[in-house]
Each structure stands twice: as structure tokens, then as C-alpha cells.
Design a protein around this motif. Structure first.
Motif, PDB file in Angstrom:
ATOM      1  N   LYS A 207     -12.762   4.491  -8.103  1.00 56.77           N
ATOM      2  CA  LYS A 207     -11.943   4.084  -6.980  1.00 56.77           C
ATOM      3  C   LYS A 207     -11.776   2.561  -6.959  1.00 56.77           C
ATOM      4  O   LYS A 207     -10.693   2.043  -6.729  1.00 56.77           O
ATOM      5  CB  LYS A 207     -12.644   4.554  -5.695  1.00 56.77           C
TER       6      LYS A 207
ATOM      7  N   MET B 215      -2.344   0.166   1.556  1.00 57.07           N
ATOM      8  CA  MET B 215      -3.094   1.385   1.241  1.00 57.07           C
ATOM      9  C   MET B 215      -4.452   1.382   1.937  1.00 57.07           C
ATOM     10  O   MET B 215      -5.226   2.325   1.819  1.00 57.07           O
ATOM     11  CB  MET B 215      -3.334   1.512  -0.265  1.00 57.07           C
ATOM     12  N   GLY B 216      -4.766   0.277   2.599  1.00 54.36           N
ATOM     13  CA  GLY B 216      -6.089   0.168   3.211  1.00 54.36           C
ATOM     14  C   GLY B 216      -7.130  -0.353   2.240  1.00 54.36           C
ATOM     15  O   GLY B 216      -8.326  -0.217   2.468  1.00 54.36           O
TER      16      GLY B 216
ATOM     17  N   LYS C 192       5.737  -5.315   9.406  1.00 55.23           N
ATOM     18  CA  LYS C 192       4.567  -5.963   8.796  1.00 55.23           C
ATOM     19  C   LYS C 192       3.555  -6.396   9.849  1.00 55.23           C
ATOM     20  O   LYS C 192       2.351  -6.394   9.598  1.00 55.23           O
ATOM     21  CB  LYS C 192       4.999  -7.198   7.993  1.00 55.23           C
TER      22      LYS C 192
ATOM     23  N   SER D 223       1.644  -3.281  10.891  1.00 54.62           N
ATOM     24  CA  SER D 223       0.639  -2.783   9.946  1.00 54.62           C
ATOM     25  C   SER D 223      -0.422  -3.819   9.638  1.00 54.62           C
ATOM     26  O   SER D 223      -1.303  -3.577   8.803  1.00 54.62           O
ATOM     27  CB  SER D 223       1.310  -2.295   8.664  1.00 54.62           C
TER      28      SER D 223
ATOM     29  N   LEU E 197      -0.157  -6.898   8.331  1.00 56.12           N
ATOM     30  CA  LEU E 197       0.049  -7.899   7.284  1.00 56.12           C
ATOM     31  C   LEU E 197       0.326  -9.266   7.895  1.00 56.12           C
ATOM     32  O   LEU E 197       0.016 -10.297   7.308  1.00 56.12           O
ATOM     33  CB  LEU E 197       1.215  -7.501   6.373  1.00 56.12           C
TER      34      LEU E 197
ATOM     35  N   PRO F 277      -5.149  -4.777   7.969  1.00 56.24           N
ATOM     36  CA  PRO F 277      -4.399  -3.572   7.591  1.00 56.24           C
ATOM     37  C   PRO F 277      -5.301  -2.364   7.352  1.00 56.24           C
ATOM     38  O   PRO F 277      -4.971  -1.243   7.739  1.00 56.24           O
ATOM     39  CB  PRO F 277      -3.694  -3.986   6.296  1.00 56.24           C
ATOM     40  N   GLN F 278      -6.431  -2.619   6.718  1.00 56.66           N
ATOM     41  CA  GLN F 278      -7.372  -1.543   6.426  1.00 56.66           C
ATOM     42  C   GLN F 278      -7.732  -0.753   7.692  1.00 56.66           C
ATOM     43  O   GLN F 278      -7.713   0.477   7.700  1.00 56.66           O
ATOM     44  CB  GLN F 278      -8.627  -2.206   5.864  1.00 56.66           C
TER      45      GLN F 278
ATOM     46  N   VAL G  99      -4.632   1.212   8.965  1.00 56.92           N
ATOM     47  CA  VAL G  99      -4.393   2.437   8.182  1.00 56.92           C
ATOM     48  C   VAL G  99      -5.379   3.516   8.618  1.00 56.92           C
ATOM     49  O   VAL G  99      -4.999   4.665   8.853  1.00 56.92           O
ATOM     50  CB  VAL G  99      -4.547   2.165   6.666  1.00 56.92           C
TER      51      VAL G  99
ATOM     52  N   HIS H  42       2.547   2.493   6.519  1.00 56.42           N
ATOM     53  CA  HIS H  42       3.759   1.693   6.388  1.00 56.42           C
ATOM     54  C   HIS H  42       4.359   1.909   5.000  1.00 56.42           C
ATOM     55  O   HIS H  42       3.702   1.658   4.007  1.00 56.42           O
ATOM     56  CB  HIS H  42       3.344   0.226   6.601  1.00 56.42           C
TER      57      HIS H  42
ATOM     58  N   GLU I  59      -2.983   9.140  -4.898  1.00 56.74           N
ATOM     59  CA  GLU I  59      -4.418   9.024  -4.617  1.00 56.74           C
ATOM     60  C   GLU I  59      -4.733   7.714  -3.900  1.00 56.74           C
ATOM     61  O   GLU I  59      -5.563   7.662  -2.996  1.00 56.74           O
ATOM     62  CB  GLU I  59      -5.227   9.092  -5.918  1.00 56.74           C
ATOM     63  N   LEU I  60      -4.039   6.648  -4.316  1.00 60.05           N
ATOM     64  CA  LEU I  60      -4.267   5.358  -3.655  1.00 60.05           C
ATOM     65  C   LEU I  60      -3.858   5.423  -2.186  1.00 60.05           C
ATOM     66  O   LEU I  60      -4.432   4.731  -1.342  1.00 60.05           O
ATOM     67  CB  LEU I  60      -3.490   4.252  -4.360  1.00 60.05           C
TER      68      LEU I  60
ATOM     69  N   ALA J 111      -4.505   7.677  -0.250  1.00 54.66           N
ATOM     70  CA  ALA J 111      -5.638   8.237   0.495  1.00 54.66           C
ATOM     71  C   ALA J 111      -6.879   7.357   0.359  1.00 54.66           C
ATOM     72  O   ALA J 111      -8.002   7.819   0.565  1.00 54.66           O
ATOM     73  CB  ALA J 111      -5.939   9.644  -0.008  1.00 54.66           C
ATOM     74  N   PHE J 112      -6.663   6.086   0.029  1.00 58.37           N
ATOM     75  CA  PHE J 112      -7.798   5.208  -0.303  1.00 58.37           C
ATOM     76  C   PHE J 112      -8.865   5.139   0.788  1.00 58.37           C
ATOM     77  O   PHE J 112     -10.057   5.091   0.503  1.00 58.37           O
ATOM     78  CB  PHE J 112      -7.293   3.786  -0.594  1.00 58.37           C
ATOM     79  N   THR J 113      -8.451   5.154   2.049  1.00 58.28           N
ATOM     80  CA  THR J 113      -9.439   4.979   3.123  1.00 58.28           C
ATOM     81  C   THR J 113     -10.132   6.293   3.493  1.00 58.28           C
ATOM     82  O   THR J 113     -11.017   6.287   4.332  1.00 58.28           O
ATOM     83  CB  THR J 113      -8.780   4.434   4.414  1.00 58.28           C
ATOM     84  N   ARG J 114      -9.696   7.382   2.873  1.00 58.32           N
ATOM     85  CA  ARG J 114     -10.273   8.675   3.271  1.00 58.32           C
ATOM     86  C   ARG J 114     -11.418   9.079   2.354  1.00 58.32           C
ATOM     87  O   ARG J 114     -11.454   8.707   1.195  1.00 58.32           O
ATOM     88  CB  ARG J 114      -9.175   9.745   3.262  1.00 58.32           C
TER      89      ARG J 114
ATOM     90  N   ARG K 128       2.989   8.748  -0.675  1.00 55.24           N
ATOM     91  CA  ARG K 128       1.797   7.903  -0.711  1.00 55.24           C
ATOM     92  C   ARG K 128       1.346   7.544   0.709  1.00 55.24           C
ATOM     93  O   ARG K 128       0.161   7.573   1.022  1.00 55.24           O
ATOM     94  CB  ARG K 128       2.160   6.640  -1.505  1.00 55.24           C
TER      95      ARG K 128
END
Ligand SMILES: Nc1ncnc2c1ncn2[C@@H]1O[C@H](COP(=O)(O)OP(=O)(O)OP(=O)(O)O)[C@@H](O)[C@H]1O
Ligand SMILES: [Mg+2]
Lengths: 292, 235
Positions: A163, A181-182, B45, B48, B50, B70-71, B74, B80, B98-99, B101-104, B147
């Protein structure tokens, strides 16, 4: 079978360049900075390995791992202290800071322990001559090559499959989109410095064992050559750094084998000039950005 | 669900948003229309994370989110889709998703959502191993939307999804926006294609040089003479 011997030597030397070049290229890929202090991280790695082996009597692998860990932390500190606040500054300001950081590490090391060189203890790795198709090959050269290759495979795995590696690729491609994307960009950049510096640390220990002599300014020339290797491969490209390093090492051994060993360093920089003239984007480099 | 209260946003000394306020209620499609340089992207922006508003607040689900990274935003459920898609063109379609869903964390749920995205965009399933830089513009827009959905948003911010697409593809994209909304995601849609946007939206705001001008239900704006002249291509 002289050429085979030279080829193996060249590849071993090249794998050291490649390990250093990877750090240059990853850092450049992610924050577009030529980290001129990177060669000095390599030097620090060599000294950590030296003290670990000589002072604490550690074996090769524990010393290698210790040096890599130390350099990882060291690299992150450099980034946090010196480069982070310059992320929105001009490229030239960041470059000058990197050069300043390089001098600081070199002369800081001299201040702390003096300028005298050290000799890596012999016998850390078994050194015997192996006969391969009639060529005499030093077992150390083979082992070093093996370690480098394993480290590069691990790196590929991290970058392609994990990741964090995906986050690195995303940030280096488009920092703002990565944020959306976080992805934690600061953390990802620190991680990149950690990995690149760990590889430089490993290269330092390997270099020390192979060439035995280390000193506080030893990072300058290999650092520059690794930079050439990174540019040759296409700066920002990880496979490029590997291939560029190997090519440079082999070219240098060939030049030496032909009896021009005094011209070895010149060959590296001649290569740099030629790439910059004919293919500035390097072997694996992209000429254009596909971003809209 | 989302309440923007009198925000001012600057780029250095240039003020891009001047006292902007708007509201999006749960379940709605709200559209924000305006000319080039009006400040539409700047607003998204800022939502979200930024950009940070100099003054004013943004409330989302009753909590102030302006000033958060932003993290965090999200994670709180706002995704966004940026102007120009901004897909990671050096990665495959599936890696892009997949990116998203990065925070999941829950990989089983992520896999289920991946299947849902492929159901919504069968084109992406056919091309899942393809480098996303080689997709057509419409496919890249689908990927950018897919995405964003992978983050499981409650509120989806879309910045000019119709940009540069042929009419048929625009229709398809807008159909999908309606589908996403029906499935329970609130949408804030920035568009220059006012016709299309008003036809799917519940309500609309018009933004002009950093200020909100007209606003009302989509039907009201569609009927307005001013809007017809300025944004709908004459009477
Ligand atoms: N990074 C930036 N630095 C300085 N000014 C900016 C920046 N980004 C946007 N602006 C300015 O802010 C204003 C609003 O820009 P914004 O991108 O929000 O417009 P927009 O409504 O999205 O336009 P478009 O329809 O062309 O996408 C413009 O005047 C623009 O020049
Ligand atoms: Mg815009």
C-alpha cells in the motif's frame, strides 16, 4: 576469460552505484529534488557499518541491517529538518539547501570523529577465489552482487505491491490527486526518504567491505556517479536507476581493463554529458508528460 | 448535509471566492454552474481540503470540516473527482480503483465495492489490467468517478465530468451520475454544460467571478431568461 572477470567486477561495482542511484531517483520522482546529500548518507552508512563491525564485533548481516536502519532514520531527519519547509520554494533554493546539507554532513562527520580514514576489517565476508568457466572471481564480489539484487527485489516488491509503495507511485505521479485519495503525502515522502537512505546505507557497508578504505569525504565521487547512473537510466525511474548503475559500473571496469584506469572517473562524466546532449530523459525516462 | 458559510478563499493575494455560501441537502443533486475562472474548481478544492478558506466555515454533517486535511475529509465521506480526471496514468485501472479505497481497511468490503464499480462501469472491468493513461477520455472519466466511489462517499463532488466528451458519452456519464445519486449518494456537480446539469439537478447555484449569484430549483433556473442567455446558448 579475463573479460568475464571484469564483467563480474563491473556488475558488482555497478550494483553499488545502483543502490545509491535508487535513492536519488526515488526522491527526485516524488519531490523533484536532486538530493545532493544522498552520497553523504552513503558515507554515514559506511561508518555505521564500520563501527558496528569493528567496535561491537557484529557480523556482516547485523551490521548491514543496523546501518540501513540508522540511515533510514537519518534520511527522514534530513528531509524533515531541511527539505520539508522548502517544498513550495524554487528548485534552486532546494538544490542549494541540498548542497549545504551535504557539506554539513561531511564536515560534521569530520568534526565529530576527525578526517582520518579507516580500514574496514578484513574477513567480515569470506574472500576466496572461485573458478567460474576459467575466470577467477572473488567470492566477495558475488556475495555483494547477491545482496544488492535481493535488496532491489525487495524494493520492487515494496513499490509495486504494498500500500505504501502504491502511495509513493501515486504521490510522484500527481501529488494533489494523491491527496484526494486520502493519501498522507508527508508520510509518503518520509517513507521514500527512509527507503532510499536505507539502500544508501547498505551500499556504504558493501562499499566498505569491497574497497576497505572509508573516509568522511568518500561519498562525494560515488554520489556523483550514482547521480550519473540515475540520469542515465532516466531520473525518476526505479528500473532506470538499476540499469544505469550496472551500465556505469561495467563501463568503468572496461575502461580500467583496457589500461585506462586513470580515465575511469572521466568516463562516467563523459557519459553524463553524452546523455544530456542526446537523450536527456535517459533510457527509461519519459519525454512527455501524459497529464492533461 | 453540507453547509458553506460565507467563505473567502485566496491564492496568494488573489481572491478567488468572495463570501460564498451554499447548502447541499442529503440525497440531492446540486449543480454549480459558471463561466471559466468563476471559482468553481476553487470551491470544490476548498471543500475537499486542498485549499483552506481564510474566513468562513464549512460544515458537513453538523461538524466543521474547514481546515481539516484532505485525508480526514475523505474519511468523513466526501470524495472529489477533480477537473481533468487526474487518473494515475502510470497505473492500471484496477490499481487506480484500489487507490480510491486508500483510507479504508476492510478488504472484504473493498472487494465488494470493486465489484459494484465494475457493475456500474462494465467498460472498466474489460480494461482492468490496462494502463489508465491509455484509456479514452470518457473511460478516464468513468475511472475517476469509480475511483472516488471506492472511498464509499456520502457526498460526491464532481468537477466538469462532461469536459471534452462527445454528446453520447456525456449522456452516459450523466445517466450514471443519476444512478449513483439514486443509490444514496448526494452529489455536488460543477458544470459548464448547464443544459445537462440542470436536467439532472434538483437545485442549482450560479457562480460569477467568485460570488454566488442566482440560485434556485433547477426548473426555476432553466426558466430564467438571464440563465438562458448566459449559459444555455440563447433563448
Ligand atoms: N493555483 C492558482 N494560483 C493562482 N490563481 C489561481 C489558481 N488556481 C485558480 N486561480 C484563479 O482563481 C480563479 C478561479 O479559478 P477556478 O479554477 O476555480 O475557476 P473555474 O470556475 O473552475 O474555471 P474553469 O471552468 O475554467 O475550470 C481564476 O481567476 C484563476 O485564475
Ligand atoms: Mg474548474
Amino acid at each position: 576469460m579475463e573479460w568475464l572477470q571484469q564483467l563480474i567486477n563491473g556488475i558488482s561495482l555497478g550494483s553499488i552505484y545502483a543502490l545509491i542511484a535508487l535513492g536519488y531517483t526515488m526522491v527526485y520522482g516524488i519531490i523533484k529534488l536532486i538530493n545532493f546529500a544522498h552520497g553523504d548518507v552513503f558515507m554515514v552508512g559506511a561508518f555505521v557499518g564500520f563501527y558496528a563491525i569493528k567496535g561491537w564485533g557484529l557480523g556482516f548481516f547485523p551490521a548491514l541491517i543496523l546501518s540501513m536502519a540508522f540511515c533510514a532514520v537519518f534520511g527522514v531527519l534530513i528531509e524533515r529538518i531541511a527539505y520539508k519547509r522548502l517544498r513550495n520554494a524554487t528548485r534552486i533554493a532546494a538544490l542549494i539547501t541540498a548542497i549545504g546539507m551535504s557539506l554539513f554532513i561531511e564536515y560534521g562527520t569530520i568534526y565529530v570523529r576527525g578526517a582520518q580514514p579507516e580500514a574496514y576489517p578484513a574477513g567480515v565476508l569470506p574472500s576466496s577465489s572461485i573458478n567460474l568457466f576459467g575466470a577467477h572471481i572473488n567470492s566477495q564480489a558475488l556475495l555483494i552482487l547477491l545482496v544488492s539484487v535481493v535488496l532491489m527485489i525487495i524494493l520492487q516488491f515494496i513499490v509495486q505491491r504494498t500500500k505504501m509503495g502504491k502511495a509513493m507511485r501515486a504521490v510522484s505521479h500527481d501529488m494533489e490527486a494523491a491527496r484526494l485519495m486520502g493519501i498522507n503525502v508527508d508520510q509518503t515522502i518520509s517513507f521514500t526518504f527512509a527507503i532510499g537512505s536505507a539502500l544508501a546505507g547498505a551500499a556504504g557497508v558493501i562499499f566498505g567491505i569491497y574497497y576497505t578504505k572509508i573516509d568522511p569525504l568518500m561519498g562525494v565521487i560515488p554520489g556523483l556517479k550514482a547521480f550519473v547512473a540515475a540520469v542515465l537510466g532516466g531520473i525518476g525511474s526505479i528500473p532506470g536507476a538499476m540499469v544505469g548503475g550496472i551500465i556505469l559500473g561495467v563501463v568503468e571496469s572496461i575502461v580500467s581493463a583496457m589500461g585506462f584506469s586513470l580515465w575511469r572517473d572521466a568516463a562516467a562524466f563523459l557519459i553524463l554529458i553524452l546523455i544530456l546532449i542526446f537523450k536527456p530523459s535517459g533510457i527509461f525516462g519519459k519525454n512527455t508528460r501524459e497529464k492533461v | 448535509m453540507l453547509k458553506v458559510n460565507d467563505i473567502n478563499v485566496f491564492y496568494g493575494n488573489i481572491q478567488a471566492l468572495k463570501g460564498v455560501s451554499l447548502e447541499v441537502k442529503e440525497g440531492e443533486i446540486v449543480t454549480l454552474i459558471g463561466a471559466n475562472g468563476a471559482g468553481k474548481s476553487t470551491l470544490l478544492k476548498t471543500l475537499s481540503g486542498l485549499l483552506k478558506p481564510k474566513t468562513g466555515t464549512i460544515e458537513y454533517m453538523g461538524k466543521v470540516v474547514s481546515g481539516k486535511v484532505p485525508q480526514a475529509i475523505v474519511k468523513a465521506g466526501i470524495s472529489h473527482v477533480p477537473e481533468g480526471r487526474r487518473v494515475f496514468s502510470n497505473m492500471s485501472v484496477e490499481e487506480n480503483l484500489e487507490l480510491g479505497a486508500f483510507t479504508r481497511k476492510n478488504s472484504r468490503e473493498i472487494r465488494e465495492d470493486l465489484a459494484k464499480v465494475y457493475e456500474l462501469f462494465p467498460r472498466l472491468l474489460e480494461r482492468r489490467k490496462q494502463l489508465s493513461g491509455t484509456l479514452s477520455g470518457g473511460e478516464q472519466q468513468m475511472l475517476a468517478m469509480g475511483r472516488a466511489i471506492m472511498a464509499k462517499p456520502k457526498l460526491l463532488l464532481l468537477d466538469e465530468p462532461s469536459m471534452g466528451l462527445a454528446p453520447l458519452m456525456v449522456k452516459q456519464i450523466f445517466n450514471i451520475i443519476e444512478q449513483i445519486n439514486k443509490a444514496g449518494t448526494t452529489v455536488l456537480l460543477v458544470e459548464q454544460n448547464a443544459n445537462m446539469a440542470l436536467s439532472v439537478a434538483d437545485r442549482a447555484y450560479v457562480i460569477e467571478t467568485g460570488r454566488i449569484g442566482l440560485n434556485g430549483t433547477a426548473a426555476e433556473l432553466q426558466a430564467s431568461e438571464d440563465i438562458k442567455k448566459a449559459y444555455l446558448g440563447g433563448a
